[in-house]
Design a protein around this motif. Structure first.
Motif, mmCIF file in Angstrom:
data_model
loop_
_atom_site.group_PDB
_atom_site.id
_atom_site.type_symbol
_atom_site.label_atom_id
_atom_site.label_comp_id
_atom_site.label_asym_id
_atom_site.label_seq_id
_atom_site.Cartn_x
_atom_site.Cartn_y
_atom_site.Cartn_z
ATOM 1 N N SER A 1 0.811 -1.221 0.000
ATOM 2 C CA SER A 1 0.000 0.000 0.000
ATOM 3 C C SER A 1 0.838 1.263 0.000
ATOM 4 C CB SER A 1 -0.930 -0.021 1.205
ATOM 5 O OG SER A 1 -0.194 -0.346 2.347
ATOM 6 N N LYS A 2 2.080 1.124 -0.338
ATOM 7 C CA LYS A 2 2.947 2.297 -0.480
ATOM 8 C C LYS A 2 2.265 3.319 -1.384
ATOM 9 C CE LYS A 2 6.593 0.124 -1.582
ATOM 10 N NZ LYS A 2 7.781 -0.195 -2.352
ATOM 11 N N GLN A 3 2.337 4.537 -0.968
ATOM 12 C CA GLN A 3 1.654 5.533 -1.782
ATOM 13 C C GLN A 3 2.547 5.993 -2.924
ATOM 14 O OE1 GLN A 3 -0.525 8.035 0.651
ATOM 15 N NE2 GLN A 3 -2.024 8.352 -0.918
ATOM 16 N N GLU A 4 2.766 5.089 -3.856
ATOM 17 C CA GLU A 4 3.534 5.481 -5.025
ATOM 18 C C GLU A 4 2.541 5.978 -6.053
ATOM 19 O OE1 GLU A 4 5.975 2.280 -6.230
ATOM 20 O OE2 GLU A 4 7.314 2.534 -4.535
ATOM 21 N N GLU A 5 2.285 7.258 -5.992
ATOM 22 C CA GLU A 5 1.274 7.836 -6.838
ATOM 23 C C GLU A 5 1.723 7.761 -8.288
ATOM 24 O OE1 GLU A 5 -1.314 11.638 -5.420
ATOM 25 O OE2 GLU A 5 0.826 11.780 -5.530
ATOM 26 N N ASN B 1 -3.902 -2.792 4.378
ATOM 27 C CA ASN B 1 -4.099 -1.473 3.797
ATOM 28 C C ASN B 1 -3.143 -0.440 4.381
ATOM 29 O OD1 ASN B 1 -5.102 -1.405 6.344
ATOM 30 N ND2 ASN B 1 -6.989 -0.317 5.807
ATOM 31 N N ALA B 2 -2.079 -0.894 4.994
ATOM 32 C CA ALA B 2 -1.188 0.076 5.630
ATOM 33 C C ALA B 2 0.264 -0.331 5.458
ATOM 34 C CB ALA B 2 -1.511 0.189 7.114
ATOM 35 N N SER B 3 1.095 0.669 5.267
ATOM 36 C CA SER B 3 2.528 0.399 5.198
ATOM 37 C C SER B 3 3.271 1.504 5.926
ATOM 38 C CB SER B 3 2.994 0.310 3.748
ATOM 39 O OG SER B 3 2.940 1.580 3.154
ATOM 40 N N VAL B 4 4.481 1.182 6.335
ATOM 41 C CA VAL B 4 5.292 2.182 7.040
ATOM 42 C C VAL B 4 6.661 2.253 6.394
ATOM 43 C CG1 VAL B 4 4.197 2.016 9.300
ATOM 44 C CG2 VAL B 4 6.047 0.439 8.705
ATOM 45 N N GLN B 5 7.304 3.373 6.617
ATOM 46 C CA GLN B 5 8.680 3.527 6.171
ATOM 47 C C GLN B 5 9.473 4.246 7.258
ATOM 48 O OE1 GLN B 5 9.613 4.772 2.089
ATOM 49 N NE2 GLN B 5 10.763 6.463 2.951
ATOM 50 N N PHE B 6 10.634 3.710 7.571
ATOM 51 C CA PHE B 6 11.537 4.388 8.497
ATOM 52 C C PHE B 6 12.862 4.594 7.785
ATOM 53 C CE2 PHE B 6 8.741 1.978 11.359
ATOM 54 C CZ PHE B 6 8.202 3.047 12.043
ATOM 55 N N HIS C 1 -4.764 3.167 3.611
ATOM 56 C CA HIS C 1 -5.888 3.288 2.675
ATOM 57 C C HIS C 1 -7.123 2.758 3.367
ATOM 58 C CE1 HIS C 1 -3.614 4.102 -1.009
ATOM 59 N NE2 HIS C 1 -2.670 3.439 -0.389
ATOM 60 N N SER C 2 -8.184 3.529 3.292
ATOM 61 C CA SER C 2 -9.405 3.046 3.886
ATOM 62 C C SER C 2 -10.562 3.655 3.118
ATOM 63 C CB SER C 2 -9.449 3.464 5.359
ATOM 64 O OG SER C 2 -10.680 3.124 5.901
#
Lengths: 181, 627
Positions: free
Chosen positions: B48-52, B284-289, B319-320
């Motif tokens: 779900s990375k927001q790679e638009e 529906n969720a991803s994180v990045q550090f 995303h929801s």
């Protein structure tokens, strides 16, 4: 009446299957599923006679542009044999390499939509089954991956395939989210 | 407190990717045994990375792709950036260039850009500008360069006022094998090499080195001291990528060293190390550090400038239903040193530590299939400026797949640099402890789409209102002058570019960049500098580029650019052309000949009286070998 009972039965089967499958594949990643799909598409399309591989030749599966799959696709391709033809994987940085003429099916992902569209255009003159992914932009190949309700699905552009003499089997069409005639 | 927070975030990084990787491998075999119907029913962990996708990003965004870079004459980042029609690049000398978006061009005034190299911010806290000569990644390893003109939305970190340049290198698994490149021209020689190899089954690593030797060019008549601006140096580094899209870990680092000759023994060196983990935490969720350490020291004409940066960032994508939420925090601390033996200007204190923080939250909400609202809030502050709240509202309308109309209103600030606050001269310049952030409110609207099957077009309009820009004011005794925030003004312009794929082998691109500006001194304020801080911009810049791919691996590229006059001091506008003919003999060998500035023996691109040199016509030969 009969139709409805058939639907109910199919629905129940699907539910059982899904329940059975979930624990085993709870962690299946989206890319892994897409990688598993791609070589299988070859089985469900008919290429024009001139484009079919010779007796001892493989089907060429090409990744053009960005490759999100890496070894996942190598492994998936290696496990597929269609009517005695193995699947050979080739990777190309761009579509303007003469060797792409040999691709039977191609996953195309440019850096951004316009780049993908350019690559697709380059392939449009040959009987190659083009595959794209909504994650890499809007331009669509004949098969366009989408993730719907947490499952990997695809749109099929049957008209574009037919123009190049590629016939897509009804079994594959039945799985499409929608089919462009 | 803050260190503890960072450490606890970093700990899981080491454990997770390995586990996830092993898992994915085990499953691939099983997945291949499933039927297509079974695959279609399989629940997947969505990346779900927001790679638009570019086509839906509601900003003025231009992307320089890896193939554009491969076909470019440029041997430096700044030369490659000339391809972006929404940037203005001035080459000052063999060593120095400046890059500006939407005005403020100039070595000292182009201080409103955020430049990221693989997530590492490289603008200097000394003057908020970028020392481009400190960065020479192997251009062949770049995936793409995203150029956003305008405030760039909520998602980018500090200093994204007039634009963002996001330089992204390839995943190590996309650069397997060996590559060597060499170029030679009258004034420049470069060499680069890379070797990439697999790390286990789903990881890869590359190491690279890049060498350059650039000779001085003649001094421009009427400008500046005749000094030798030659530079010779190298950069080397590595990048390792492990895991897959669902859990991906990247570790990379670079070191560089270069020598200049104006004052013997001077030059620059530095190194950096960056780690980043991206992973899915739910369907529906991803994180990045991400965390990095960066150090450099510049020694230039009897000044020494040292900067050490530690930066941590975290980002959550969710995303929801119709909502796509992105939130993040970033914290950076810098420790610097500035010594000046050239003249009496000093920073007071000579060393300092700054804290720069930002946080953001953005929601992309789909009102309907065609219309999305993007609302974002960004918090930005530094130990110099306190916290500022910056809202941003965007509207995207996509009547169909090929058309995007967008409009936005956003606020941005440039937080004070060390020079803004701490520069002093014992006889006439006082420190400016009250120097405020420079502020921008930007209104933008644009269209991007494919009006025809083989045509793409982007048009952006903007109106920028700036407040509190840097000025010089008279304060009397004991020091006559002090930096203040008493300039303000409006800027408006159009950026447009189009690409036409005329035939499968011929692509034509054109770009235009028109800029109008009108700055004044605030009522009751003064500025004794003649509005030095607003830079000097050409009112137009036009470019035309042709890319031809011929049979037998021949590629012919040609470009033409026209840039208007620069005012005060006046420098004539110029028209210049470049061309490149390459022959890819086979997959292993590519030979090319490249010509820059073909129309004139010399021209001048800047009116910077201290640095401008003549830019000469140049022919160079190059080769790339791949094994």
């Amino acid at each position: 009446m009969r139709l409805r009972s058939l639907r109910v039965a199919l629905g129940a089967l699907a539910a059982i299957w899904t329940l059975a499958a979930v624990p085993a594949f709870a962690q299946a990643s989206e890319v892994a599923v897409k990688a598993a799909f791609i070589p299988k598409f070859i089985r469900y399309v008919d290429f024009p006679a001139a484009a079919q591989p010779a007796a001892d030749q493989p089907y060429y599966l090409c990744v053009i542009g960005h490759d999100p799959f890496g070894p996942l696709l190598d492994r998936a391709a290696a496990s597929e044999v269609i009517d005695g033809h193995p699947v050979a994987l080739r990777r190309f940085v761009s579509a303007d390499v003469p060797a792409v003429a040999g691709c039977h099916i191609a996953f195309v992902a440019g850096a951004g939509g316009p780049a993908t569209a350019t690559m697709l255009d380059a392939l449009r003159r040959q009987p190659t089954l083009t595959i794209t992914d909504e994650r890499t932009g809007r331009p669509r190949g004949m098969i366009h991956f989408a993730v719907i309700d947490g499952r990997v699905r695809f749109h099929i552009d049957q008209a574009a395939a037919a123009q190049r003499g590629i016939v897509i089997s009804s079994r594959l069409l039945a799985l499409a989210v929608d089919v462009k005639q | 407190m803050r260190t503890g927070w960072c450490v606890s975030l970093l700990l899981p990084l080491a454990a997770l990717p390995m586990e996830a990787r092993a898992h994915a491998e085990d499953q691939q075999q099983d997945l291949s045994s499933l039927s297509i119907e079974e695959l279609a029913q399989l629940p997947v962990r969505s990346a779900s990375k927001q790679e638009e996708p570019l086509s839906t990003a509601p900003t003025s965004l231009y992307v320089i792709t890896d193939s554009d870079i491969a076909r470019s004459n440029g041997t430096t980042l700044t030369e490659v950036l000339r391809q972006a029609p929404n940037l203005h690049v001035e080459k000052l000398s063999a060593t120095q260039s400046t890059v500006a978006a939407r005005g403020f061009a100039g070595f000292e005034t182009s201080n409103k850009l955020l430049v990221l190299i693989d997530g590492r911010s490289v603008y200097s806290t000394l003057h908020s500008g970028v020392f481009w000569e400190l960065h020479s990644p192997l251009l062949e390893d770049l995936q793409q360069i995203e150029v956003v003109s305008g405030p760039g939305g909520t998602l980018y970190g500090p200093n994204a006022v007039n634009g963002v340049i996001n330089i992204i290198s390839k995943d190590a698994s996309d650069t397997l094998g060996a590559l060597a490149r060499g170029t030679v021209g009258a004034n420049e020689r470069t060499a680069g090499a890379r070797y990439g190899f697999k790390l286990g089954d789903s990881g890869a690593m590359r190491v690279y080195a890049d060498y350059y030797d650039r000779e001085d060019t003649p001094t421009a008549t009427g400008f500046g001291p005749a000094i030798d601006e030659s530079i010779r140096g190298w950069q080397a580094g590595f990048r390792a990528d492990l895991g897959n899209d669902a859990s991906h870990f990247t570790l990379q680092g670079d070191a560089f060293d270069n020598k200049t000759v104006i004052v013997p023994g001077e030059g620059n060196h530095g190194y950096n190390l960056l780690g980043r983990w991206t992973g899915d935490i739910a369907d529906n969720a991803s994180v990045q550090f991400q965390g990095y350490y960066d150090y450099y020291q510049r020694r230039s004409i009897l000044t020494t400038d040292r900067l050490e940066t530690v930066d941590f960032e975290g980002q959550l994508n969710l995303h929801s239903g119709p909502h796509s939420l992105v939130g993040g925090v970033g914290l950076r601390t810098t420790r610097d040193l500035f010594l000046n033996d050239l003249n009496a200007f000093q920073l007071d204190p000579k060393h300092d530590r700054l804290w720069i923080g930002n946080g953001f939250l953005q929601d992309r909400f789909a009102l309907s299939k065609q219309v999305s609202v993007i609302a974002g809030l960004k918090l930005e502050g530094s130990s110099f400026s306190g916290l500022q709240v910056l809202p941003n509202l965007r509207l995207a309308w996509q009547p169909n797949d090929r058309t995007l109309f967008w409009t936005s209103v956003s606020q941005a600030v440039r937080t004070p640099s060390r020079i803004d606050r701490d520069l002093t001269e014992p006889t006439f310049l006082a420190k400016a402890p009250d120097f405020q952030s420079e502020k921008l409110v930007a209104l933008e609207a644009g269209y991007r789409g494919q009006p025809g099957r083989n045509t793409s077009l982007s048009v952006s309009l903007y109106f920028n209102r700036y407040e509190d820009l840097r000025s010089f004011k008279f304060i009397g005794n004991p020091f006559p002058l002090q930096l203040g925030n008493e300039l303000q003004g409006n800027e408006y312009g159009v950026e447009a570019w189009a690409t036409q794929q005329i035939t499968p082998w011929w692509r034509l691109s054109a770009g235009a960049n028109l800029l109008g500006r009108n700055f004044t001194v605030k009522a009751g304020g003064t500025d004794l500098s003649g509005a030095a801080s607003i830079g000097r911009d050409p009112s137009y810049q036009l470019q035309l580029r042709s890319q031809i791919s011929l049979p037998q691996g021949l590629m012919l590229d040609a470009g033409l650019r026209a840039v208007d006059d620069l005012p005060n001091p006046h420098v004539d506008g110029y028209v210049e052309a470049d061309a490149r003919l390459a022959w890819r003999i086979n997959d292993a060998v590519e030979l090319y000949i490249a010509g820059d500035n073909l129309l004139h023996a010399t021209h001048v691109e800047s009116n910077d009286v201290q640095r401008t040199a003549l830019i000469e016509r140049n022919i160079s030969f190059g080769t790339r070998l791949r094994f």
